[in-house]
Design a protein around this motif. Structure first.
Motif, mmCIF file in Angstrom:
data_model
loop_
_atom_site.group_PDB
_atom_site.id
_atom_site.type_symbol
_atom_site.label_atom_id
_atom_site.label_comp_id
_atom_site.label_asym_id
_atom_site.label_seq_id
_atom_site.Cartn_x
_atom_site.Cartn_y
_atom_site.Cartn_z
ATOM 1 N N ARG A 16 27.571 -35.203 -10.796
ATOM 2 C CA ARG A 16 27.606 -33.796 -11.207
ATOM 3 C C ARG A 16 28.738 -33.061 -10.481
ATOM 4 O O ARG A 16 28.967 -33.250 -9.294
ATOM 5 N N ASN A 22 29.984 -27.005 -11.617
ATOM 6 C CA ASN A 22 28.909 -26.676 -12.550
ATOM 7 C C ASN A 22 28.094 -25.465 -12.103
ATOM 8 O O ASN A 22 27.330 -24.918 -12.899
ATOM 9 N N ASP A 42 21.680 -25.951 -15.243
ATOM 10 C CA ASP A 42 22.856 -25.819 -14.388
ATOM 11 C C ASP A 42 23.422 -24.405 -14.472
ATOM 12 O O ASP A 42 22.898 -23.544 -15.178
ATOM 13 N N HIS A 49 19.383 -20.934 -10.196
ATOM 14 C CA HIS A 49 19.998 -22.217 -10.553
ATOM 15 C C HIS A 49 18.876 -23.157 -10.960
ATOM 16 O O HIS A 49 18.063 -23.565 -10.133
ATOM 17 N N HIS A 106 17.594 -26.732 -12.759
ATOM 18 C CA HIS A 106 18.058 -28.070 -13.132
ATOM 19 C C HIS A 106 16.901 -29.058 -13.105
ATOM 20 O O HIS A 106 15.773 -28.712 -12.737
#
Length: 305
Positions: free
Chosen positions: A152, A156, A165, A172, A174
């Motif tokens: 990753r 991002n 993301d 944030h 994910h």
């Protein structure tokens, strides 16, 4: 023109990895030919201003690839993402990549550096299938080659347009476990490894490099972002049900992360190859914090309209 003076063809040159690699090579004094769909795009103009030769072409128009590869000594291959509502289109991704490989072979190119995606397992079903077919075609091409598999991107954190993301409204979100180290890489470091491979094809021939520069838990990462930016960000770990709602492949990736522990790049070994490898803290200090703060400020302006 001697072989060393012949240009390196950069595909995806106006994208993140291709653009970073093109600019890195140009800064090193390497001749670059940039494959672009729109030579009038701002990113294409920036490449031309930096000294790149622009070549108009398209992965989906294979007839344009022969002209782009003619006279090049090497190719940086990064096919455009083929991910849609139904998940990864492995067939389209493989077709695009193999078309460039075939053009490179016909043109007598000596070397290919391909950047795909890091592996969590030998199972290619979660997003490796198309890229795996491209890797197999490169290995069978007879050309010198290096396969880069980045994890990753640190960049991002400023991603937009994805349900996962990025940082949206201070969150944030994910798939990754909040308390398990998450490997990440700065895009500039992908370009640095590509440049090393182009500079010494024999040393890097046949090598597959899983690329990461840091491994830090998502909770610790947002804490570092908070310190560096003065903003407040919190991490939210998506549930299995939420991942499944985003599509079968996203749900499968959620489970794969927990079954296999995520990516497994050997960061100390990579640092031996490239000692300037970027950590999250150093990325934030140099560019990341400014980018994230600018994104926060832009979001605030948009919300105020």
């Amino acid at each position: 023109m001697s072989p060393q003076q012949n240009p390196i063809l950069i595909t995806g040159a106006t994208g993140k990895q291709g653009g970073a690699t093109a600019h890195r090579l140009l800064a090193d004094g390497v001749a670059v030919r940039a494959l672009v769909r729109d030579p009038d795009a701002p990113a294409a103009h920036a490449l031309a201003d930096a000294g790149a030769e622009l070549m108009t072409g398209d992965f989906d128009a294979p007839e344009t690839l022969d002209a782009a590869a003619a006279g090049a000594r090497a190719v940086f291959l990064v096919p455009p993402a083929a991910f849609g509502p139904n998940g990864w289109d492995a067939e389209l991704e493989a077709t695009r990549g193999i078309a460039v490989i075939d053009a490179a072979v016909r043109a007598g190119v000596e070397q290919i550096v391909f950047t795909g995606v890091a592996s969590m397992t030998d199972d290619r079903s979660w997003g490796m299938a198309g890229k795996g077919r491209i890797e197999d075609a490169i290995a069978a091409s007879g050309l010198r080659y290096t396969l880069l598999r980045p994890v990753r991107f640190m960049e991002n954190y400023i991603l937009r347009g994805s349900p996962l993301d990025g940082i949206i409204d201070g969150v944030h979100r994910h798939l990754f476990q909040a308390d398990r180290p998450l490997q990440m890489i700065a895009i500039a470091d992908i370009a640095a490894f590509a440049a090393l491979a182009f500079d010494d094809p024999d040393r890097f021939h046949g090598r597959t490099l899983e690329l990461a520069g840091d491994a830090i838990t998502p909770v610790a990462a947002v804490a570092a972002i908070n310190r560096a930016t003065g903003r407040t960000v919190r991490y939210v770990e998506a549930s299995e049900a939420e991942a499944d709602e985003l599509g079968e492949q996203i749900g499968n990736t959620w489970r794969l992360i927990r079954q296999n522990g995520g990516w497994h790049a050997d960061i100390p070994a990579l640092r031996e190859i490239y000692p300037a490898l970027t950590t999250l803290e150093s990325w934030l200090t140099t560019t990341g914090a400014a980018l994230i703060k600018a994104q926060f400020d832009n979001d605030r302006r948009v919300a105020a309209r």
